[in-house]
Scaffold this motif. Structure first.
Motif, PDB file in Angstrom:
ATOM      1  N   LEU A  74       0.826  -1.210   0.000  1.00 34.09           N
ATOM      2  CA  LEU A  74       0.000   0.000   0.000  1.00 34.09           C
ATOM      3  C   LEU A  74       0.861   1.261   0.000  1.00 34.09           C
ATOM      4  N   ILE A  75       1.958   1.229   0.747  1.00 30.92           N
ATOM      5  CA  ILE A  75       2.883   2.373   0.780  1.00 30.92           C
ATOM      6  C   ILE A  75       3.531   2.569  -0.578  1.00 30.92           C
ATOM      7  N   SER A  76       3.950   1.459  -1.188  1.00 30.25           N
ATOM      8  CA  SER A  76       4.578   1.538  -2.510  1.00 30.25           C
ATOM      9  C   SER A  76       3.627   2.148  -3.533  1.00 30.25           C
ATOM     10  N   ASP A  77       2.377   1.695  -3.528  1.00 36.11           N
ATOM     11  CA  ASP A  77       1.387   2.217  -4.474  1.00 36.11           C
ATOM     12  C   ASP A  77       1.172   3.719  -4.269  1.00 36.11           C
ATOM     13  N   ALA A  78       1.100   4.153  -3.004  1.00 35.59           N
ATOM     14  CA  ALA A  78       0.851   5.558  -2.707  1.00 35.59           C
ATOM     15  C   ALA A  78       2.035   6.434  -3.107  1.00 35.59           C
ATOM     16  N   ILE A  79       3.243   5.966  -2.863  1.00 39.75           N
ATOM     17  CA  ILE A  79       4.443   6.735  -3.219  1.00 39.75           C
ATOM     18  C   ILE A  79       4.547   6.891  -4.730  1.00 39.75           C
ATOM     19  N   LYS A 148      -0.402  15.457   0.622  1.00 40.68           N
ATOM     20  CA  LYS A 148      -0.803  14.101   0.212  1.00 40.68           C
ATOM     21  C   LYS A 148      -1.328  13.288   1.397  1.00 40.68           C
ATOM     22  N   HIS A 149      -1.378  13.914   2.580  1.00 43.55           N
ATOM     23  CA  HIS A 149      -1.799  13.231   3.808  1.00 43.55           C
ATOM     24  C   HIS A 149      -0.864  12.070   4.144  1.00 43.55           C
ATOM     25  N   PHE A 150       0.443  12.278   3.891  1.00 40.17           N
ATOM     26  CA  PHE A 150       1.468  11.291   4.216  1.00 40.17           C
ATOM     27  C   PHE A 150       2.116  11.645   5.558  1.00 40.17           C
ATOM     28  N   PRO A 179      -2.968   7.352   3.220  1.00 45.79           N
ATOM     29  CA  PRO A 179      -4.413   7.226   3.485  1.00 45.79           C
ATOM     30  C   PRO A 179      -4.947   5.803   3.432  1.00 45.79           C
ATOM     31  N   ALA A 180      -4.351   4.949   2.600  1.00 43.58           N
ATOM     32  CA  ALA A 180      -4.829   3.562   2.504  1.00 43.58           C
ATOM     33  C   ALA A 180      -4.567   2.769   3.781  1.00 43.58           C
ATOM     34  N   LEU A 181      -3.732   3.294   4.682  1.00 41.76           N
ATOM     35  CA  LEU A 181      -3.408   2.601   5.928  1.00 41.76           C
ATOM     36  C   LEU A 181      -4.258   3.086   7.099  1.00 41.76           C
ATOM     37  N   SER A 182      -5.279   3.862   6.828  1.00 38.17           N
ATOM     38  CA  SER A 182      -6.160   4.337   7.898  1.00 38.17           C
ATOM     39  C   SER A 182      -6.712   3.154   8.682  1.00 38.17           C
ATOM     40  N   GLY A 183      -6.559   3.208   9.997  1.00 43.18           N
ATOM     41  CA  GLY A 183      -7.034   2.132  10.857  1.00 43.18           C
ATOM     42  C   GLY A 183      -5.988   1.091  11.189  1.00 43.18           C
ATOM     43  N   GLN A 200       3.728   6.905  22.447  1.00 41.73           N
ATOM     44  CA  GLN A 200       3.824   5.559  22.995  1.00 41.73           C
ATOM     45  C   GLN A 200       2.455   4.926  23.218  1.00 41.73           C
ATOM     46  N   ASN A 201       1.457   5.745  23.482  1.00 44.40           N
ATOM     47  CA  ASN A 201       0.114   5.225  23.739  1.00 44.40           C
ATOM     48  C   ASN A 201      -0.797   5.322  22.519  1.00 44.40           C
ATOM     49  N   ASN A 202      -0.263   5.801  21.394  1.00 40.13           N
ATOM     50  CA  ASN A 202      -1.083   5.944  20.199  1.00 40.13           C
ATOM     51  C   ASN A 202      -1.380   4.570  19.602  1.00 40.13           C
ATOM     52  N   LYS A 203      -2.642   4.316  19.288  1.00 40.40           N
ATOM     53  CA  LYS A 203      -3.049   2.983  18.848  1.00 40.40           C
ATOM     54  C   LYS A 203      -2.981   2.803  17.336  1.00 40.40           C
ATOM     55  N   THR A 204      -3.523   3.744  16.575  1.00 41.94           N
ATOM     56  CA  THR A 204      -3.552   3.596  15.117  1.00 41.94           C
ATOM     57  C   THR A 204      -2.755   4.714  14.460  1.00 41.94           C
ATOM     58  N   ILE A 205      -2.075   4.372  13.386  1.00 39.37           N
ATOM     59  CA  ILE A 205      -1.226   5.349  12.704  1.00 39.37           C
ATOM     60  C   ILE A 205      -2.095   6.321  11.915  1.00 39.37           C
ATOM     61  N   ASN A 206      -1.653   7.578  11.849  1.00 37.14           N
ATOM     62  CA  ASN A 206      -2.408   8.593  11.129  1.00 37.14           C
ATOM     63  C   ASN A 206      -1.457   9.684  10.652  1.00 37.14           C
TER      64      ASN A 206
END
Length: 334
Positions: A74-79, A148-150, A179-183, A200-206
């Motif tokens: 997904l990262i490769s496609d977005a880049i 690009k919301h990266f 964006p494709a990695l939301s959640g 350290q306490n963040n659960k999902t990447i954004n």
């Protein structure tokens, strides 16, 4: 299947029969003083590798990262779709190298002829205009990534390369957000000295995971352009951070470096903003770098406006009598 260790990867990459990726056919790891070169990190080991036509960076995981194969795709496609100049071309290769633990997936990246950020700073610390220009380039890159919301996810000196012309290239994309990695889970928390305590306490990447490290790096670069002696006084070349240590960050603004920065009128607003960020308990409450800089510039303009708002000057209104006397005076001269 378990992952191979760094030493097992070293043995495999030096054995041509163990290399299964077609891109690497006929090549060999780059050597220095008779031994293969490698750069190890918390999750991967990277081997410079040369074929007859090209040089690559071969990344091998020695620590598990959740769902890394899908993430990388997904990262490769977005880049590729974004077509930004800050990334290098890379390919995820399934079963790319055979080890004693079985076949392992690898990532093959184009090699970049550039210096790691701290090496570039060390080579140019006596040239403040270059460091200032680098700070501006970093800011511009950040704005482009935000458009690009990266988010890179692990912005730190080891993952930022600088070319001779001052252009920046990012490496190590395992922690990236697109964006494709939301959640998706936030598994790689970044290097201490660059990250907000709430990471350290963040659960999902954004897309907000870089906001603190962006401010830390930009402030560090700007400070080194204005106060270059800090490079030597803090022995920064031999640390694993830039201007701020993990202890500085855990102090929440009470350590000496904040006092040093706030003694400089250009750096004071940035230092205050870092302390403001450290007072927040969630990374989602942070702001992007471009907003911080706009706020800083707006305050400068507002301060100037306040200084000139009432400086005692009053425009003199000319009466008809004044104008008549002026006309008579001009007539008399001619």
């Amino acid at each position: 299947m378990s992952l191979a260790s760094i030493s097992e990867y070293s043995a495999a990459i030096n054995t041509p029969q163990m290399i299964k990726a077609e891109m690497l056919d006929g090549g060999s790891p780059v050597r220095k003083n008779g031994r293969e070169m490698k750069f190890s990190g918390g999750f991967c080991v990277v081997f410079p590798f040369e074929t007859a036509n090209k040089k690559y960076a071969v990344r091998c995981w020695h620590t598990n990262v959740n769902d890394i194969q899908n993430r990388t795709r997904l990262i490769s496609d977005a880049i590729k779709a974004a077509d930004l100049p800050y990334f290098v071309r890379f390919e995820y290769v399934t079963n790319g190298i055979q080890t004693s633990h079985g076949a392992q997936d690898i990532v093959i990246m184009d090699w970049v002829n550039a210096k790691i950020l701290k090496k570039y700073i060390a080579d140019n610390i006596r040239n403040p205009s270059k460091i200032d220009s680098l700070a501006n380039s970093f800011k511009n890159m950040v704005v482009d990534l935000h458009s690009k919301h990266f988010a890179h996810g692990d912005l730190q000196h080891g993952n930022i390369l600088v070319k001779e012309d001052g252009n920046i290239v990012l490496v190590d994309y395992d922690s990236m957000y697109v964006p494709a990695l939301s959640g998706f889970s936030d598994d790689i928390k970044g290097l201490a000295g660059y990250q907000h305590p709430a990471r350290q306490n963040n659960k999902t990447i954004n897309e907000k995971v870089d906001y603190f490290s962006e401010l830390i790096i930009y402030t560090s670069l700007l400070a080194l352009s204005k106060l270059p002696n800090l490079w030597y006084e803090l022995n920064l070349e031999n640390t694993e951070t830039l201007l701020f240590t993990a202890e500085d960050i855990s102090s929440k603004g009470c350590s000496e470096i904040f006092q040093i920065l706030e003694s400089n009128q250009d750096l004071q607003p940035l230092s205050i903003k870092i302390k403001d960020f450290l007072g927040r308990t969630n990374i989602n409450a942070l702001e992007p770098l471009e907003n911080v800089i706009i706020d800083r510039q707006k305050k400068i303009v507002d301060n100037l406006a306040d200084k000139w708002k009432d400086n005692g000057y009053r425009e003199k209104k000319q009466t008809q009598k004044d104008l008549s006397n002026l006309a008579d005076d001009i007539s008399g001269r001619w």
